[in-house]
Structures are given as structure tokens and as C-alpha cells.
Design an enzyme around this catalytic site. Structure first.
Site, mmCIF file in Angstrom:
data_model
loop_
_atom_site.group_PDB
_atom_site.id
_atom_site.type_symbol
_atom_site.label_atom_id
_atom_site.label_comp_id
_atom_site.label_asym_id
_atom_site.label_seq_id
_atom_site.Cartn_x
_atom_site.Cartn_y
_atom_site.Cartn_z
ATOM 1 C CG MET A 92 -1.675 1.216 1.504
ATOM 2 S SD MET A 92 -2.576 1.102 3.063
ATOM 3 C CE MET A 92 -3.895 0.019 2.595
ATOM 4 C CB CYS A 93 1.977 3.840 -1.811
ATOM 5 S SG CYS A 93 1.188 3.941 -3.419
ATOM 6 C CB ALA A 94 -0.371 8.222 -1.154
ATOM 7 C CG MET A 121 -2.714 4.868 3.435
ATOM 8 S SD MET A 121 -3.584 3.873 4.657
ATOM 9 C CE MET A 121 -4.448 5.110 5.623
#
Length: 135
Positions: A92-94, A121
């Protein structure tokens, strides 16, 4: 050819709508990845490990409950990665772009079940899933 000339507005409308769909898929990290609901299922039933590849400050500002912080730059050989490479790894990242690179890097390192959490996110928050903030 005559059909295209006679119906140029319909052809233009189809091209514009197709372009809009393509743009949206590209903004979501290529459209690849598992939705947040599937990520939660994998975490609960298959012991998937959630890896957050954002920078430390981004992680501290708010991260998914249970996520391990491994910034993309330090992904190679990170201790936070599971020793069992057969476990599903959710990245996961932004929004999904860094996570796509990280998942490819993890698959190359032997984590065959590395997948991106679609939307990152942003999608996690929109789904109303729990978020922690570091002190």
C-alpha cells in the site's frame, strides 16, 4: 468509412469516454490490485502481511491498522518483510503508484503473492477501515 464520416460525433464521444476510462485507470495505479474488501479478507483468513511503502512521515500521519512501515527506498532486505515468502503480501502507498513498483520488486525477490491494494490509503480511508496515527 462513410459511417464514420456521417457519425463523427458518436465516434468522438466514444473516443472521449474511452480516454476518460483509461485516464481513471492510470490514476488508480494502473487499475491493478485488490480492492480494500479483498485485502481485509486476505489479512483475516490467509494471514496476509500489509506493507506500507510510503515515507515515514506519511506513515506517521495515518496508516492502516496492522500495516508495517517499509519505505520503498528501503524495501530490499527489510526486516519487516515476512520470512515466509509463500504468504500473501499486500502493498500500500498513498494512491497505488509506488505500491505497484514495490509489488513488482517483491515478486522479483520471491514473494509470488505480492499484490497492490487498489487505491492505497485513499481507498482504505474511503472504505471507512481503521487507521492509526503514530505519536
Amino acid at each position: 468509412m462513410q459511417f464514420l464520416i456521417n457519425n463523427w460525433m458518436l465516434v468522438l464521444l466514444a473516443a472521449v469516454s474511452g480516454g476518460a476510462l483509461l485516464w481513471q485507470a492510470m490514476q488508480q495505479g494502473g487499475g491493478a490490485g485488490v480492492p480494500t474488501s479483498e485485502a481485509v479478507r486476505l489479512m483475516n483468513r490467509e494471514k496476509a502481511v500489509l506493507i506500507d511503502v510510503r515515507e515515514a512521515a506519511e506513515y506517521a500521519a495515518g496508516h492502516a491498522v496492522g500495516a508495517r512501515s517499509v519505505p520503498l527506498a528501503g524495501l530490499d532486505g527489510a526486516r519487516e518483510l515476512p520470512a515466509n515468502k509463500a504468504l500473501p503480501v499486500l502493498v500500500m502507498c498513498a494512491s497505488g503508484s509506488r505500491a505497484s513498483r514495490a509489488a513488482a520488486q517483491l515478486r522479483k525477490a520471491g514473494y509470488e503473492k505480492a499484490q497492490v491494494v487498489a487505491g492505497g490509503m485513499s481507498a482504505w480511508r474511503e472504505a471507512g477501515l481503521p487507521v492509526n496515527k503514530s505519536a
